[in-house]
Design an enzyme around this catalytic site. Structure first.
Site, PDB file in Angstrom:
ATOM      1  N   SER A  87       0.847  -1.193   0.000  1.00  0.00           N
ATOM      2  CA  SER A  87       0.000   0.000   0.000  1.00  0.00           C
ATOM      3  C   SER A  87       0.882   1.242   0.000  1.00  0.00           C
ATOM      4  CB  SER A  87      -0.865  -0.001   1.257  1.00  0.00           C
ATOM      5  OG  SER A  87      -1.400   1.280   1.475  1.00  0.00           O
TER       6      SER A  87
ATOM      7  N   TYR B 166      -1.051  -0.690   9.996  1.00  0.00           N
ATOM      8  CA  TYR B 166      -1.246  -1.030   8.583  1.00  0.00           C
ATOM      9  C   TYR B 166       0.013  -0.690   7.760  1.00  0.00           C
ATOM     10  CZ  TYR B 166      -3.845  -0.986   4.098  1.00  0.00           C
ATOM     11  OH  TYR B 166      -4.291  -1.204   2.825  1.00  0.00           O
TER      12      TYR B 166
ATOM     13  N   LYS C 297       2.235  -3.272   5.741  1.00  0.00           N
ATOM     14  CA  LYS C 297       2.315  -3.147   4.288  1.00  0.00           C
ATOM     15  C   LYS C 297       3.752  -2.940   3.816  1.00  0.00           C
ATOM     16  CE  LYS C 297      -1.898  -3.740   2.836  1.00  0.00           C
ATOM     17  NZ  LYS C 297      -2.223  -5.075   2.249  1.00  0.00           N
TER      18      LYS C 297
HETATM   19  P1  NAD Z   1     -12.064  -5.213   1.181  1.00  0.00           P
HETATM   20  O1  NAD Z   1     -12.341  -5.062   2.625  1.00  0.00           O
HETATM   21  O2  NAD Z   1     -13.124  -4.897   0.200  1.00  0.00           O
HETATM   22  O3  NAD Z   1     -11.566  -6.692   0.875  1.00  0.00           O
HETATM   23  C1  NAD Z   1     -10.682  -7.391   1.712  1.00  0.00           C
HETATM   24  C2  NAD Z   1     -11.181  -8.809   1.822  1.00  0.00           C
HETATM   25  O4  NAD Z   1     -10.262  -9.568   2.629  1.00  0.00           O
HETATM   26  C3  NAD Z   1     -12.545  -8.907   2.506  1.00  0.00           C
HETATM   27  O5  NAD Z   1     -13.450  -9.597   1.669  1.00  0.00           O
HETATM   28  C4  NAD Z   1     -12.256  -9.681   3.789  1.00  0.00           C
HETATM   29  O6  NAD Z   1     -13.310 -10.552   4.177  1.00  0.00           O
HETATM   30  C5  NAD Z   1     -11.003 -10.466   3.411  1.00  0.00           C
HETATM   31  N1  NAD Z   1     -10.253 -10.871   4.594  1.00  0.00           N
HETATM   32  C6  NAD Z   1      -9.896 -10.091   5.648  1.00  0.00           C
HETATM   33  N2  NAD Z   1      -9.243 -10.815   6.567  1.00  0.00           N
HETATM   34  C7  NAD Z   1      -9.155 -12.089   6.077  1.00  0.00           C
HETATM   35  C8  NAD Z   1      -8.585 -13.280   6.576  1.00  0.00           C
HETATM   36  N3  NAD Z   1      -7.976 -13.330   7.760  1.00  0.00           N
HETATM   37  N4  NAD Z   1      -8.676 -14.400   5.819  1.00  0.00           N
HETATM   38  C9  NAD Z   1      -9.309 -14.377   4.607  1.00  0.00           C
HETATM   39  N5  NAD Z   1      -9.883 -13.262   4.099  1.00  0.00           N
HETATM   40  C10 NAD Z   1      -9.808 -12.119   4.824  1.00  0.00           C
HETATM   41  O7  NAD Z   1     -10.767  -4.327   0.895  1.00  0.00           O
HETATM   42  P2  NAD Z   1     -10.022  -3.944  -0.474  1.00  0.00           P
HETATM   43  O8  NAD Z   1      -9.974  -2.483  -0.522  1.00  0.00           O
HETATM   44  O9  NAD Z   1     -10.518  -4.712  -1.612  1.00  0.00           O
HETATM   45  O10 NAD Z   1      -8.539  -4.422  -0.098  1.00  0.00           O
HETATM   46  C11 NAD Z   1      -7.857  -5.472  -0.730  1.00  0.00           C
HETATM   47  C12 NAD Z   1      -6.375  -5.355  -0.417  1.00  0.00           C
HETATM   48  O11 NAD Z   1      -5.845  -4.158  -0.991  1.00  0.00           O
HETATM   49  C13 NAD Z   1      -6.064  -5.282   1.077  1.00  0.00           C
HETATM   50  O12 NAD Z   1      -4.888  -5.992   1.345  1.00  0.00           O
HETATM   51  C14 NAD Z   1      -5.859  -3.804   1.302  1.00  0.00           C
HETATM   52  O13 NAD Z   1      -5.065  -3.560   2.431  1.00  0.00           O
HETATM   53  C15 NAD Z   1      -5.183  -3.415   0.006  1.00  0.00           C
HETATM   54  N6  NAD Z   1      -5.263  -1.999  -0.294  1.00  0.00           N
HETATM   55  C16 NAD Z   1      -6.452  -1.441  -0.650  1.00  0.00           C
HETATM   56  C17 NAD Z   1      -6.479  -0.089  -0.961  1.00  0.00           C
HETATM   57  C18 NAD Z   1      -7.730   0.573  -1.434  1.00  0.00           C
HETATM   58  O14 NAD Z   1      -7.643   1.722  -1.850  1.00  0.00           O
HETATM   59  N7  NAD Z   1      -8.864  -0.070  -1.396  1.00  0.00           N
HETATM   60  C19 NAD Z   1      -5.314   0.691  -0.865  1.00  0.00           C
HETATM   61  C20 NAD Z   1      -4.124   0.090  -0.496  1.00  0.00           C
HETATM   62  C21 NAD Z   1      -4.101  -1.272  -0.231  1.00  0.00           C
END
Ligand code: NAD
Length: 311
Positions: free
Chosen positions: A152, A165, A169
Site C-alpha cells: 500500500s 497497517y 504493508k
Molecule cells: P475489502 O475489505 O473490500 O476486501 C478485503 C477482503 O479480505 C474482505 O473480503 C475480507 O473478508 C477479506 N479478509 C480479511 N481478513 C481475512 C482473513 N484473515 N482471511 C481471509 N480473508 C480475509 O478491501 P479492499 O480495498 O478490496 O482491499 C484489498 C487489499 O488491498 C487489502 O490488502 C488492502 O489492504 C489493500 N489496499 C487497498 C487499498 C484501497 O484503496 N482499497 C489501498 C491500499 C491497499
C-alpha cells in the site's frame, strides 16, 4: 498481445469483496481456475461468513469459468494448508497466489492498542506469509510460480493514523525482496501491488460519486494480472489506481565516506551531501550496499581490495 491464464490455477485471498473479487473475475475471464478465498469478515477483521467467497465463485461459474470458494482464515496456517491441498486435489497444481486479503484498524499511534496493532500485522504479514509458505514447495516442485503481495502507499510512503497497517504493508516489500531471490531459480516471480480503489476500505474517504467511479477496483486488476502472468517481471512494486499504473523504487544516494572515526558532528556537517539524491540508484540487494561502503572506504584510504583478498 493477448495474455492467457488457460491451464493455470490461481488462489486469490480476500477474493469475496472489493479488489480481490475483481482479480478473481478477471483471472477467470482469461482462463484461470480460481480458488476464491475469503473469511467474509467485516472491515476490522471481526466476524466471518462463507457467502462472500461463494457468491464470487458462483459468478465465475455462471459466466462459464471454473472456481471454488474457500473460507480459510489466512492467519491460520492449517486452514491455509488445507486450502492449498484442496486446490491441488481438484486441479493438480497452484501456479498463482494473489495475496490480497486485508483489514483496517486505523487509529493514531497514541490511541492504538497493541491488540489492534498485532491483529493488523497478523492478517497482512503473517496471513500473507502463511499463504506463501503453503504454496512455496509446490511452486518449487513445479518450477513455476507467480506470487503477488498487496502492499500500500501507506506502507511505502506513510499515512497518518495507520502505524499498524503501514508497518504491515511495508513488510510486504521486505518479504517480496527476499522471496524474489529465493524463488528465482525455480521461476517463482514475486511482485507487490500498491493499489488505490473505491472499496469499503476507502468508502468514508471519498465523497464524490465521479471519483468513486474513476477509482473502480476493476481498473486495478489488469496490473495484477500482468504481475502474475507468464511474462511477469519480478521484485516490482506496482502502483495502480483509476486506470493509471506506476512503479515505485527505493533509491540510495551515492553517500559520503567520512571515515570509521567519524563523529556525530561530522555526520551533521555533511548531511546535505549524504542526502543528496544526485546519482542515486536502486540497489539490487542488501549485499550491494555493504560492497559499496567497503569500496568507498578502500578508495578513500588507498587500499587495494583485490590485493588484500589475495593475501
Ligand atoms: P475489502 O475489505 O473490500 O476486501 C478485503 C477482503 O479480505 C474482505 O473480503 C475480507 O473478508 C477479506 N479478509 C480479511 N481478513 C481475512 C482473513 N484473515 N482471511 C481471509 N480473508 C480475509 O478491501 P479492499 O480495498 O478490496 O482491499 C484489498 C487489499 O488491498 C487489502 O490488502 C488492502 O489492504 C489493500 N489496499 C487497498 C487499498 C484501497 O484503496 N482499497 C489501498 C491500499 C491497499
Amino acid at each position: 498481445m493477448t495474455i492467457s491464464f488457460e491451464g493455470r490455477v490461481a488462489i486469490v485471498t480476500g477474493g469475496g469483496n472489493g479488489l480481490g473479487r475483481e482479480h478473481c473475475l478477471q483471472l477467470a475471464q482469461r482462463g484461470a481456475k480460481v480458488v476464491v478465498n475469503d473469511l467474509g469478515g467485516s472491515l476490522d477483521g471481526s466476524g466471518a461468513s462463507a457467502s462472500a467467497a461463494e457468491s464470487v465463485a458462483e459468478e465465475i461459474r455462471a459466466a462459464g469459468g471454473e472456481a471454488i470458494a474457500n473460507g480459510a482464515d489466512i492467519t491460520d496456517l492449517e486452514q491455509v494448508e488445507a486450502m492449498v491441498a484442496e486446490a491441488k486435489a481438484k486441479w493438480g497444481r497452484v501456479d498463482i497466489l494473489v495475496n490480497n486479503a486485508g483489514i483496517l484498524r486505523d487509529k493514531t499511534f497514541a490511541k492504538m492498542t497493541m491488540d489492534d496493532f498485532k491483529k493488523v500485522v497478523d492478517v497482512h504479514l503473517f496471513g500473507t506469509t502463511n499463504c506463501c509458505k503453503a504454496v512455496w514447495e509446490t511452486m518449487r516442485e513445479q518450477s513455476y510460480g507467480r506470487i503477488l503481495v498487496t502492499s500500500s502507499s501507506s506502507g511505502i510512503y506513510g499515512n497518518f493514523g495507520q502505524s499498524n497497517y503501514g508497518a504491515a504493508k511495508a513488510a510486504m516489500i521486505g518479504l517480496m525482496n527476499v522471496l524474489h531471490y529465493e524463488g528465482a531459480k525455480y521461476d517463482i516471480r514475486v511482485n507487490a501491488l500498491a493499489p488505490t480503489a473505491a472499496t469499503r476500505m476507502l468508502e468514508d474517504l471519498i465523497d464524490s460519486e465521479k471519483v468513486k467511479e474513476l477509482m473502480s477496483p476493476a481498473s486495478v486488476s489488469p496490473g495484477v494480472l500482468y504481475l502474475v502472468s507468464e511474462e511477469a517481471p519480478s521484485r516490482v512494486i506496482l502502483g495502480a489506481g483509476a486506470g493509471s499504473f506506476a512503479v515505485s523504487r527505493i533509491y540510495e544516494s551515492p553517500g559520503v565516506f567520512l571515515g570509521s572515526d567519524a563523529t556525530v558532528d561530522d555526520v551533521a556537517a555533511n548531511w546535505e551531501a549524504i542526502a543528496d539524491p544526485a546519482g542515486q540508484v536502486a540497489l539490487a540487494n542488501g549485499g550491494e550496499q555493504t560492497g559499496k561502503f567497503v569500496e568507498m572506504a578502500a578508495t578513500a584510504l588507498g587500499i587495494d581490495l583485490k590485493q588484500e583478498q589475495a593475501a
